[in-house]
Scaffold this motif. Structure first.
Motif, PDB file in Angstrom:
ATOM      1  N   PRO A  38      37.943  27.312  32.724  1.00 55.38           N
ATOM      2  CA  PRO A  38      36.057  27.109  33.652  1.00 55.38           C
ATOM      3  C   PRO A  38      36.612  26.412  35.320  1.00 55.38           C
ATOM      4  O   PRO A  38      35.499  26.738  36.616  1.00 55.38           O
ATOM      5  CB  PRO A  38      35.463  26.200  33.003  1.00 55.38           C
ATOM      6  N   HIS A  39      37.812  25.850  35.434  1.00 52.07           N
ATOM      7  CA  HIS A  39      37.775  25.543  37.064  1.00 52.07           C
ATOM      8  C   HIS A  39      38.544  26.216  37.616  1.00 52.07           C
ATOM      9  O   HIS A  39      38.591  26.034  39.265  1.00 52.07           O
ATOM     10  CB  HIS A  39      38.201  24.258  36.595  1.00 52.07           C
ATOM     11  N   ALA A  40      39.537  27.488  37.367  1.00 47.92           N
ATOM     12  CA  ALA A  40      39.831  28.553  38.049  1.00 47.92           C
ATOM     13  C   ALA A  40      38.883  29.419  38.681  1.00 47.92           C
ATOM     14  O   ALA A  40      38.017  28.951  38.563  1.00 47.92           O
ATOM     15  CB  ALA A  40      40.816  29.325  36.663  1.00 47.92           C
ATOM     16  N   GLU A  41      39.724  29.902  39.957  1.00 46.71           N
ATOM     17  CA  GLU A  41      38.773  30.648  40.501  1.00 46.71           C
ATOM     18  C   GLU A  41      39.662  32.237  40.297  1.00 46.71           C
ATOM     19  O   GLU A  41      40.740  32.203  40.091  1.00 46.71           O
ATOM     20  CB  GLU A  41      39.245  30.004  42.361  1.00 46.71           C
ATOM     21  N   ILE A  42      39.162  32.948  40.251  1.00 44.88           N
ATOM     22  CA  ILE A  42      39.236  34.318  39.123  1.00 44.88           C
ATOM     23  C   ILE A  42      39.049  35.050  40.789  1.00 44.88           C
ATOM     24  O   ILE A  42      37.523  35.491  41.135  1.00 44.88           O
ATOM     25  CB  ILE A  42      39.471  34.500  38.488  1.00 44.88           C
ATOM     26  N   VAL A  43      40.325  36.025  41.069  1.00 41.49           N
ATOM     27  CA  VAL A  43      39.722  37.556  42.486  1.00 41.49           C
ATOM     28  C   VAL A  43      39.661  38.811  40.816  1.00 41.49           C
ATOM     29  O   VAL A  43      40.834  38.583  40.715  1.00 41.49           O
ATOM     30  CB  VAL A  43      40.708  38.024  43.573  1.00 41.49           C
ATOM     31  N   ALA A  44      39.073  39.644  40.849  1.00 42.65           N
ATOM     32  CA  ALA A  44      38.920  40.541  40.392  1.00 42.65           C
ATOM     33  C   ALA A  44      39.058  42.154  40.687  1.00 42.65           C
ATOM     34  O   ALA A  44      38.125  42.206  41.608  1.00 42.65           O
ATOM     35  CB  ALA A  44      37.960  40.368  38.758  1.00 42.65           C
ATOM     36  N   VAL A  45      39.899  42.964  40.650  1.00 43.30           N
ATOM     37  CA  VAL A  45      40.084  44.065  41.600  1.00 43.30           C
ATOM     38  C   VAL A  45      40.381  45.090  41.185  1.00 43.30           C
ATOM     39  O   VAL A  45      40.722  45.286  39.937  1.00 43.30           O
ATOM     40  CB  VAL A  45      40.799  43.317  43.119  1.00 43.30           C
ATOM     41  N   ASP A  46      39.755  46.224  41.519  1.00 46.10           N
ATOM     42  CA  ASP A  46      39.648  47.485  40.647  1.00 46.10           C
ATOM     43  C   ASP A  46      39.041  48.189  41.642  1.00 46.10           C
ATOM     44  O   ASP A  46      38.579  48.039  43.477  1.00 46.10           O
ATOM     45  CB  ASP A  46      38.800  47.511  39.898  1.00 46.10           C
ATOM     46  N   MET A  47      38.764  49.259  42.027  1.00 41.39           N
ATOM     47  CA  MET A  47      38.965  51.074  42.873  1.00 41.39           C
ATOM     48  C   MET A  47      37.043  51.446  42.274  1.00 41.39           C
ATOM     49  O   MET A  47      37.790  52.654  42.642  1.00 41.39           O
ATOM     50  CB  MET A  47      39.660  51.851  42.850  1.00 41.39           C
ATOM     51  N   ASP A  48      37.201  51.395  41.134  1.00 41.30           N
ATOM     52  CA  ASP A  48      36.167  51.637  40.333  1.00 41.30           C
ATOM     53  C   ASP A  48      34.968  51.436  40.534  1.00 41.30           C
ATOM     54  O   ASP A  48      34.337  49.951  40.110  1.00 41.30           O
ATOM     55  CB  ASP A  48      36.492  52.049  38.378  1.00 41.30           C
ATOM     56  N   PRO A  49      33.447  52.331  41.297  1.00 44.13           N
ATOM     57  CA  PRO A  49      32.713  51.733  41.676  1.00 44.13           C
ATOM     58  C   PRO A  49      31.418  51.694  39.911  1.00 44.13           C
ATOM     59  O   PRO A  49      30.721  50.243  40.538  1.00 44.13           O
ATOM     60  CB  PRO A  49      31.958  52.602  42.740  1.00 44.13           C
ATOM     61  N   VAL A  50      32.015  52.014  39.384  1.00 44.07           N
ATOM     62  CA  VAL A  50      30.944  52.271  38.235  1.00 44.07           C
ATOM     63  C   VAL A  50      31.951  50.511  37.298  1.00 44.07           C
ATOM     64  O   VAL A  50      30.254  50.109  37.652  1.00 44.07           O
ATOM     65  CB  VAL A  50      31.151  52.967  37.436  1.00 44.07           C
ATOM     66  N   LEU A  51      32.789  50.282  37.199  1.00 42.03           N
ATOM     67  CA  LEU A  51      33.136  49.315  36.276  1.00 42.03           C
ATOM     68  C   LEU A  51      33.236  48.373  36.880  1.00 42.03           C
ATOM     69  O   LEU A  51      32.189  46.935  36.380  1.00 42.03           O
ATOM     70  CB  LEU A  51      34.938  49.929  35.840  1.00 42.03           C
ATOM     71  N   LEU A  52      33.335  47.929  38.513  1.00 37.79           N
ATOM     72  CA  LEU A  52      32.856  47.102  39.497  1.00 37.79           C
ATOM     73  C   LEU A  52      31.637  46.312  38.792  1.00 37.79           C
ATOM     74  O   LEU A  52      30.881  45.276  39.454  1.00 37.79           O
ATOM     75  CB  LEU A  52      33.731  47.308  40.797  1.00 37.79           C
ATOM     76  N   GLU A  53      30.634  47.253  39.399  1.00 39.04           N
ATOM     77  CA  GLU A  53      29.035  46.534  39.713  1.00 39.04           C
ATOM     78  C   GLU A  53      28.977  46.175  38.201  1.00 39.04           C
ATOM     79  O   GLU A  53      28.303  45.655  37.746  1.00 39.04           O
ATOM     80  CB  GLU A  53      28.300  48.082  39.952  1.00 39.04           C
ATOM     81  N   GLY A  64      43.281  45.649  38.373  1.00 39.91           N
ATOM     82  CA  GLY A  64      42.552  46.853  37.258  1.00 39.91           C
ATOM     83  C   GLY A  64      41.263  45.906  36.712  1.00 39.91           C
ATOM     84  O   GLY A  64      42.192  46.337  34.862  1.00 39.91           O
ATOM     85  N   CYS A  65      40.688  45.270  37.468  1.00 42.20           N
ATOM     86  CA  CYS A  65      39.761  44.252  35.663  1.00 42.20           C
ATOM     87  C   CYS A  65      38.618  45.053  35.048  1.00 42.20           C
ATOM     88  O   CYS A  65      38.533  44.818  34.439  1.00 42.20           O
ATOM     89  CB  CYS A  65      39.258  42.929  37.004  1.00 42.20           C
ATOM     90  N   GLY A  66      38.383  46.267  35.765  1.00 44.95           N
ATOM     91  CA  GLY A  66      37.351  46.703  35.022  1.00 44.95           C
ATOM     92  C   GLY A  66      35.736  46.159  35.149  1.00 44.95           C
ATOM     93  O   GLY A  66      34.946  45.489  35.982  1.00 44.95           O
ATOM     94  N   PRO A  67      35.472  46.776  33.835  1.00 43.53           N
ATOM     95  CA  PRO A  67      34.101  45.878  33.993  1.00 43.53           C
ATOM     96  C   PRO A  67      33.962  44.106  33.677  1.00 43.53           C
ATOM     97  O   PRO A  67      33.049  43.547  33.418  1.00 43.53           O
ATOM     98  CB  PRO A  67      33.587  46.185  32.949  1.00 43.53           C
ATOM     99  N   ASP A 114      36.818  45.311  46.011  1.00 46.56           N
ATOM    100  CA  ASP A 114      37.360  46.928  45.975  1.00 46.56           C
ATOM    101  C   ASP A 114      38.229  46.810  46.582  1.00 46.56           C
ATOM    102  O   ASP A 114      38.265  47.161  47.788  1.00 46.56           O
ATOM    103  CB  ASP A 114      35.897  47.524  45.929  1.00 46.56           C
ATOM    104  N   ALA A 115      39.881  47.622  45.829  1.00 38.99           N
ATOM    105  CA  ALA A 115      40.997  47.661  46.408  1.00 38.99           C
ATOM    106  C   ALA A 115      41.866  48.690  45.459  1.00 38.99           C
ATOM    107  O   ALA A 115      41.137  48.582  44.281  1.00 38.99           O
ATOM    108  CB  ALA A 115      41.090  46.892  47.058  1.00 38.99           C
ATOM    109  N   VAL A 116      42.298  49.489  46.208  1.00 37.47           N
ATOM    110  CA  VAL A 116      43.028  50.846  45.261  1.00 37.47           C
ATOM    111  C   VAL A 116      44.784  49.203  45.417  1.00 37.47           C
ATOM    112  O   VAL A 116      45.492  49.272  46.418  1.00 37.47           O
ATOM    113  CB  VAL A 116      43.238  51.541  46.472  1.00 37.47           C
ATOM    114  N   ILE A 117      45.263  49.429  44.279  1.00 40.20           N
ATOM    115  CA  ILE A 117      45.837  48.677  44.070  1.00 40.20           C
ATOM    116  C   ILE A 117      47.394  49.700  44.205  1.00 40.20           C
ATOM    117  O   ILE A 117      47.520  51.030  43.999  1.00 40.20           O
ATOM    118  CB  ILE A 117      45.887  48.301  42.165  1.00 40.20           C
ATOM    119  N   GLY A 118      48.089  48.835  44.492  1.00 41.24           N
ATOM    120  CA  GLY A 118      49.355  49.981  45.487  1.00 41.24           C
ATOM    121  C   GLY A 118      49.055  50.168  46.767  1.00 41.24           C
ATOM    122  O   GLY A 118      50.555  50.825  47.123  1.00 41.24           O
ATOM    123  N   GLU A 119      47.797  50.208  47.629  1.00 42.34           N
ATOM    124  CA  GLU A 119      48.262  51.266  48.762  1.00 42.34           C
ATOM    125  C   GLU A 119      48.902  50.083  49.802  1.00 42.34           C
ATOM    126  O   GLU A 119      49.184  49.015  49.647  1.00 42.34           O
ATOM    127  CB  GLU A 119      46.381  51.294  49.314  1.00 42.34           C
TER     128      GLU A 119
END
Length: 255
Positions: A68-83, A53-56, A97-102
């Motif tokens: 700074p050396h971490a790889e971060i995968v950020a997931v959310d379903m809201d196209p506005v906040l993701l962009e 649910g990363c939002g923006p 872009d994914a729906v958490i829990g589906e």
């Protein structure tokens, strides 16, 4: 559906200001989540983090500065906040872009190794309890042994007398820090203003297509109830590591 850097920066900065209205000691909560994550990742050359649910990208950006050396995968379903996150915090994370829990939602993350820490703040309370349990179980699968879910949110304690007390302490803390006295825009006015920006029109059209009702969520669930669900999902140890009022950071260790 691209957004200019200037527009993304402006909307993210306004997002940060309006979010301060809703989280007691928000920056401290972010720092505590980063403290726990840093401890979990000590000695690992390239830790893999999952921001739910990363939002923006508010939390991802802070974690990227700390690790700074971490790889971060950020997931959310809201196209506005993701962009907005992809544009303003493009170097912080890989946004998905994914729906958490589906069913099968973790497949969309394209993870190539076990996750060291899954982090989230004020995002999972939108999930109804059965979906939350399913989400906890899927996270237990993708986390490595010794990895953890670190969740910052408002968790009422068991029992109304105690929940009334923690809510009161949280309100007083917010009053002392001036959060409730601010004249910054609130959640609704931020969304209304953003929807009027021509640069975001296509994204809002997509957002309307994606919107669905998730019921009442799980805001009523206590720390104890979350702990029981986490144990059922396969997490061996669960503990609050920070709390002010009912604002809490809950850490659940796998294994």
């Amino acid at each position: 559906m691209g957004v200019s850097m200037g527009a993304a920066s402006m909307w993210v900065e306004r997002w940060e200001r309006q979010q301060q209205r809703y989280a007691v000691d928000r920056e401290e909560r972010f720092a505590v989540i980063a403290d726990v994550t840093e401890h979990l990742c000590a000695g690992r050359d390239r830790p893999l983090l999952l921001d739910l649910g990363c939002g923006p990208g508010s939390l991802s950006a802070r974690l990227a500065r700390r690790l700074p050396h971490a790889e971060i995968v950020a997931v959310d379903m809201d196209p506005v906040l993701l962009e907005l996150g992809r544009t303003h915090h493009s170097d912080s994370a890989r946004y998905v872009d994914a729906v958490i829990g589906e069913d099968g939602w973790t497949d969309a993350l394209e993870l190539d190794r076990p996750v060291d820490a899954a982090v989230t703040t004020t995002a999972l309370h939108y999930l109804p309890a059965p979906v939350l349990l399913r989400t906890y179980r899927s996270l237990a699968v993708v986390l490595r042994d010794g990895g953890a879910l670190v969740n910052g949110d408002h968790f009422p304690p068991d029992g109304s007398p105690c929940s009334e007390l923690t809510a009161h302490v949280g309100r007083r803390r917010a009053e002392r820090t001036g959060v409730h006295g601010r004249e910054d825009e609130d959640w609704e006015s931020w969304w209304e203003a953003a929807a009027a920006d021509p640069e975001l029109t296509d994204l809002f059209e997509q957002r309307e297509k994606n919107r669905s009702s998730s019921g009442n969520g799980n805001r009523h669930l206590s720390v104890g109830a979350h702990t029981r669900l986490l144990h059922r999902a396969g997490f061996g140890h669960v503990t609050p590591v920070w709390q002010v009022g009912d604002s809490c950071v809950l850490a659940a260790l796998k294994g």
